[in-house]
Design a protein around this motif. Structure first.
Motif, mmCIF file in Angstrom:
data_model
loop_
_atom_site.group_PDB
_atom_site.id
_atom_site.type_symbol
_atom_site.label_atom_id
_atom_site.label_comp_id
_atom_site.label_asym_id
_atom_site.label_seq_id
_atom_site.Cartn_x
_atom_site.Cartn_y
_atom_site.Cartn_z
ATOM 1 N N ILE A 111 0.844 -1.203 0.000
ATOM 2 C CA ILE A 111 0.000 0.000 0.000
ATOM 3 C C ILE A 111 0.878 1.252 0.000
ATOM 4 O O ILE A 111 0.641 2.206 -0.754
ATOM 5 N N CYS A 112 1.951 1.209 0.817
ATOM 6 C CA CYS A 112 2.875 2.352 0.865
ATOM 7 C C CYS A 112 3.516 2.589 -0.496
ATOM 8 O O CYS A 112 3.669 3.735 -0.935
ATOM 9 N N SER A 113 3.909 1.519 -1.167
ATOM 10 C CA SER A 113 4.526 1.640 -2.492
ATOM 11 C C SER A 113 3.597 2.373 -3.447
ATOM 12 O O SER A 113 3.999 3.299 -4.150
ATOM 13 N N ILE A 114 2.334 1.942 -3.461
ATOM 14 C CA ILE A 114 1.384 2.527 -4.409
ATOM 15 C C ILE A 114 1.112 3.989 -4.058
ATOM 16 O O ILE A 114 1.132 4.862 -4.930
ATOM 17 N N LEU A 115 0.902 4.245 -2.752
ATOM 18 C CA LEU A 115 0.633 5.631 -2.344
ATOM 19 C C LEU A 115 1.859 6.512 -2.587
ATOM 20 O O LEU A 115 1.743 7.658 -3.039
ATOM 21 N N GLY A 116 3.034 5.960 -2.293
ATOM 22 C CA GLY A 116 4.266 6.711 -2.537
ATOM 23 C C GLY A 116 4.418 7.050 -4.010
ATOM 24 O O GLY A 116 4.807 8.168 -4.371
ATOM 25 N N ALA A 117 4.094 6.076 -4.856
ATOM 26 C CA ALA A 117 4.186 6.297 -6.305
ATOM 27 C C ALA A 117 3.228 7.400 -6.733
ATOM 28 O O ALA A 117 3.577 8.266 -7.539
ATOM 29 N N ALA A 118 2.015 7.356 -6.172
ATOM 30 C CA ALA A 118 1.025 8.381 -6.521
ATOM 31 C C ALA A 118 1.533 9.756 -6.113
ATOM 32 O O ALA A 118 1.440 10.729 -6.876
ATOM 33 N N LEU A 119 2.121 9.833 -4.926
ATOM 34 C CA LEU A 119 2.629 11.105 -4.429
ATOM 35 C C LEU A 119 3.778 11.612 -5.312
ATOM 36 O O LEU A 119 3.810 12.790 -5.701
ATOM 37 N N ALA A 120 4.708 10.693 -5.634
ATOM 38 C CA ALA A 120 5.847 11.092 -6.464
ATOM 39 C C ALA A 120 5.377 11.590 -7.827
ATOM 40 O O ALA A 120 5.836 12.617 -8.333
ATOM 41 N N GLY A 121 4.436 10.861 -8.424
ATOM 42 C CA GLY A 121 3.891 11.274 -9.714
ATOM 43 C C GLY A 121 3.206 12.625 -9.610
ATOM 44 O O GLY A 121 3.345 13.482 -10.481
ATOM 45 N N ALA A 122 2.472 12.822 -8.500
ATOM 46 C CA ALA A 122 1.748 14.083 -8.316
ATOM 47 C C ALA A 122 2.718 15.249 -8.194
ATOM 48 O O ALA A 122 2.499 16.323 -8.767
ATOM 49 N N VAL A 123 3.814 15.040 -7.461
ATOM 50 C CA VAL A 123 4.807 16.105 -7.300
ATOM 51 C C VAL A 123 5.405 16.458 -8.662
ATOM 52 O O VAL A 123 5.528 17.631 -9.027
ATOM 53 N N TRP A 124 5.739 15.418 -9.446
ATOM 54 C CA TRP A 124 6.360 15.680 -10.744
ATOM 55 C C TRP A 124 5.362 16.309 -11.714
ATOM 56 O O TRP A 124 5.728 17.097 -12.584
ATOM 57 N N GLY A 125 4.080 15.944 -11.541
ATOM 58 C CA GLY A 125 3.049 16.550 -12.384
ATOM 59 C C GLY A 125 2.746 17.984 -11.967
ATOM 60 O O GLY A 125 2.306 18.807 -12.773
ATOM 61 N N ALA A 126 2.997 18.296 -10.693
ATOM 62 C CA ALA A 126 2.672 19.628 -10.187
ATOM 63 C C ALA A 126 3.542 20.709 -10.828
ATOM 64 O O ALA A 126 3.098 21.847 -10.982
ATOM 65 N N ILE A 127 4.768 20.341 -11.229
ATOM 66 C CA ILE A 127 5.685 21.354 -11.778
ATOM 67 C C ILE A 127 5.089 22.012 -13.032
ATOM 68 O O ILE A 127 4.948 23.240 -13.074
ATOM 69 N N PRO A 128 4.707 21.219 -14.058
ATOM 70 C CA PRO A 128 4.067 21.869 -15.211
ATOM 71 C C PRO A 128 2.781 22.586 -14.814
ATOM 72 O O PRO A 128 2.473 23.652 -15.367
ATOM 73 N N GLY A 129 2.060 22.022 -13.850
ATOM 74 C CA GLY A 129 0.814 22.646 -13.415
ATOM 75 C C GLY A 129 1.053 24.028 -12.825
ATOM 76 O O GLY A 129 0.397 24.999 -13.200
ATOM 77 N N LEU A 130 2.024 24.124 -11.924
ATOM 78 C CA LEU A 130 2.335 25.400 -11.280
ATOM 79 C C LEU A 130 2.820 26.421 -12.307
ATOM 80 O O LEU A 130 2.408 27.583 -12.293
ATOM 81 N N LEU A 131 3.698 25.959 -13.213
ATOM 82 C CA LEU A 131 4.239 26.892 -14.197
ATOM 83 C C LEU A 131 3.153 27.378 -15.150
ATOM 84 O O LEU A 131 3.157 28.527 -15.579
ATOM 85 N N LYS A 132 2.213 26.493 -15.453
ATOM 86 C CA LYS A 132 1.104 26.893 -16.318
ATOM 87 C C LYS A 132 0.194 27.887 -15.600
ATOM 88 O O LYS A 132 -0.185 28.919 -16.148
ATOM 89 N N ALA A 133 -0.123 27.574 -14.353
ATOM 90 C CA ALA A 133 -1.098 28.390 -13.638
ATOM 91 C C ALA A 133 -0.541 29.764 -13.303
ATOM 92 O O ALA A 133 -1.207 30.773 -13.485
ATOM 93 N N TYR A 134 0.712 29.794 -12.813
ATOM 94 C CA TYR A 134 1.208 31.062 -12.270
ATOM 95 C C TYR A 134 2.222 31.780 -13.143
ATOM 96 O O TYR A 134 2.521 32.933 -12.928
#
Lengths: 362, 319
Positions: A111-134
């Motif tokens: 469960i930790c592996s899957i949640l950790g993966a989701a978090l890591a993916g979300a962090v890496w996805g957030a970069i384009p998101g932040l740059l697009k938004a702001y």
């Protein structure tokens, strides 16, 4: 079924048949003697026994998720070309937890592996998101950049953390860090000599299907999903309606990243001993996900089927090599299908014009 | 000083293909057609160009520049042909421009490798790479400028600058350029004064195909002696250069030059004593061009605007 769904289904089937026919023509043009047996192998191999069916589902798992990631972005007006990087970050995090967090009992570790993966993916996805938004930077360009940055960063990180120097990959995970097969190995297997050989298909496919349904519900049945879609459809109108569009862009990209990241976790936790390479290479699953998304007509439920279909073609396509044809033919067929998929939406609207909706109550 | 010359000469190798392909993308996007297919078009151009060299190159006279020019022509024509599919889908059928771009990106490497494996028994198409010009006669002897621009160079470098000059003039000083920009900004207005939006957009996409196809071959010639169905993401980088360059020729030149320098540092920092002595792991140099681009974009993009109508099929009814 709704009229709209039936139209989509019919047009998609037509497009698939056209794609396959063009594939056959390419085969015939290269070697007419071997073309038919090779083609038959490609389109029938996935159904020859239950083990192959299982392998189709196993192969479909990661690409359903990357496809879902691209679909989610597309529905909210973004184009997520960065699924490759998010997928890789998810995969690395899942393996890291699977290898290092041995103090956790196996179910918790998974469960930790899957949640950790989701978090890591979300962090890496957030970069384009932040740059697009702001910062008003187009997400396509930032995603391209983050893909390459992630590729080198992960290559370096693997070599300095969980590195198997002999295979130049990540260290192999202990078996109990992998996803459980839930007895699927008794269904998806083929007789071999005295015993059986089972497919490695596992819990992952259920997670993928569950997430696809969840995305469908979020996008179509919740206020949150409605707001995200509104930003994609008309950002000025969304803003006027009091929706915080910058925040929503970041949320969208984080959710996309999380989904792709889980895809990375599921592929490396599938129990086949697959490890992540330490060479700087982009994860192809991220780009296959774009194909899967559009073949599924950017519908979360459609993506389940298109993922299975693409996996089916790849499994059969790899078996064409004895006939002298390379797996690349599958990519040609999928490319042609996707090209015609672009027409599906056009065809659909025109069919709608020819056969107008019957009025309600009639 | 030698180090400086070396960096500039090396940068040209990375910069010129990016410049040409990004300019190609500019023609398409300024006409209103989003062109994510630059990568695929580069692959197709590189493939047929190299195949042409493989078949027609004369082993007796390998450094013949004429054959390279012919190969460039082949690459341009291939790029235009594959562009027709993109143009037809996005202009005539008003389909989603990203989807047909993705299809081309997927098709091109698959096609190149499939054909190479089937007919040449291997994924790679070899060619004899002897096109480097040690020193351009007369010009190569000019102090400073000579070593900077006319030594250890390729004919393609000058083609790149020529294309830049022509593109700038065409885009800003000709009737066609004005119409192209109008179709990308406000096609309804262009249509209302009798300009055929479809024709202009076809022209934009075909020019982009020609330049991207050519750029593919120009990318492979200085760096390898065989082509294996990939341009290593340069088509996507060109797209980044195009956006970084704000869809304007001179800014694209600057963006591609910046990227070329960064790539040179990334790929040959071991030859630059100062950078080697810093002791930073190689992976971080490899990342540097992308990180730098990301940061620069974050600080410069606040006010850049994409062509307004890019990505939207033109619908006469929307006037």
């Amino acid at each position: 079924m709704k009229r709209d769904s039936i139209l989509s289904l019919i047009s998609t089937l037509i497009v698939i048949i056209v794609g396959l026919l063009i594939g056959l023509i390419v085969l015939l043009a290269s070697d007419s003697n071997q073309a038919f047996p090779a083609f038959w192998t490609m389109i029938s191999f996935g159904l020859r026994n239950m083990r192959n069916v299982g392998d189709v589902l196993l192969g479909a798992t990661p690409i359903i998720l990357t496809g879902l990631s691209v679909t989610f972005a597309f529905k909210t007006g973004l184009f997520n070309i960065g699924a490759a990087g998010q997928f890789a970050f998810g995969g690395y995090t899942a393996i890291y937890i699977g290898v290092q967090f041995l103090f956790l009992p196996p179910p918790l570790r998974i469960i930790c592996s899957i949640l950790g993966a989701a978090l890591a993916g979300a962090v890496w996805g957030a970069i384009p998101g932040l740059l697009k938004a702001y910062r008003n930077v187009h997400e396509v360009i930032t995603s391209i950049m983050t893909n390459y940055i992630g590729m080198y960063l992960l290559s370096y990180t693997i070599q300095n953390t969980i590195f198997d120097i002999n295979r130049t990959t990540t260290t192999r995970m202990p078996d109990d860090s992998n996803l459980p097969s839930l007895g699927l190995n008794y269904i998806f297997r083929e007789p071999l000599g005295e015993g059986y050989r089972a497919s490695a298909v596992n819990l992952g496919i259920f997670i993928a299907i569950f997430l696809a349904i969840l995305v469908y519900i979020i996008l179509d049945k919740t206020k949150f999903g409605y707001e995200l879609k509104a930003c994609g459809f008309n950002k000025d109108a969304a803003k006027y309606a009091g929706i915080n569009q910058n925040r929503n862009i970041v949320f969208s990209m984080m959710i996309c990243g999380a989904i792709a990241g889980i895809g990375g976790a599921l592929i490396y936790m599938n129990g086949t001993g697959l490890s992540m390479t330490a060479l700087p290479l982009l994860a192809m699953e991220g780009f296959t996900g774009i194909s899967v998304a559009f073949l599924g007509l950017t519908n979360p439920i459609g993506v389940i089927f298109s993922g299975i279909f693409v996996s089916y073609l790849f499994l059969g396509g790899a078996r064409m090599q004895p006939f002298g044809f390379s797996l690349e033919l599958v990519n040609i067929v999928v490319a042609v299908i996707i090209y015609f998929c672009a027409f599906v939406l056009v065809v659909k609207t025109n069919i709608g014009k020819i056969f107008p909706k019957s009025r309600e109550g009639e | 000083m030698d180090m400086f010359y070396f960096i500039v000469q090396q940068s040209m190798v990375f910069m010129i293909p990016l410049l040409i392909v990004a300019l190609g993308g500019m023609f398409s996007e300024r006409s209103g057609i989003v062109n994510i297919a630059l990568e695929g078009k580069m692959v197709m151009g590189a493939f047929t160009g190299v195949l042409f060299l493989n078949i027609f190159q004369n082993p007796e006279n390998v450094s013949d520049q004429g054959i390279l020019l012919l190969a460039l022509l082949v690459a341009m024509i291939t790029g235009m042909l594959i562009s027709l599919f993109h143009a037809f889908a996005s202009i005539n059928l008003k389909a989603n421009q990203i989807i047909s771009g993705i299809a081309i990106n997927m098709f091109a490497p698959a096609f190149a490798i499939y054909i190479a494996i089937f007919y040449l028994d291997g994924q790679f198409v070899p060619f004899i790479n002897q096109f480097r010009i040690a020193s351009v006669p007369i010009l190569g002897d000019i102090p400073i400028l000579g070593p900077l621009l006319f030594q250890r160079t390729y004919i393609t470098t000058y083609i790149g600058f020529l294309i830049l000059a022509v593109s700038t003039i065409v885009l800003y000083k000709t009737k066609f350029g004005l119409r192209l920009r109008a179709c990308g900004e406000y096609p309804q207005a262009a249509d209302s004064v009798g300009i055929s939006v479809a024709k202009i957009r076809y022209a934009g996409v075909l020019i982009s195909g020609a330049l991207a196809g050519m750029g593919g071959l120009i990318w492979i010639v200085p760096i390898s002696s065989r082509f294996g169905g990939s341009v290593a993401g340069y088509g996507f980088l060109a797209l980044a250069v195009l956006i970084f360059g704000a869809w304007k020729p001179m800014r694209i030149l600057f963006a591609s030059f910046f990227f070329g320098i960064m790539q040179t540092i990334a790929s040959s920092f071991t030859a630059i004593p100062f950078l080697l002595n810093l002791g930073i792991p190689a992976a971080f140099y490899s990342m540097a061009p992308y990180v730098a681009t990301l940061l620069l974009l974050a600080f410069t993009s606040k006010n850049t605007q994409a062509p307004k109508a890019a990505g939207q099929p033109y619908d006469k009814g929307m006037r």
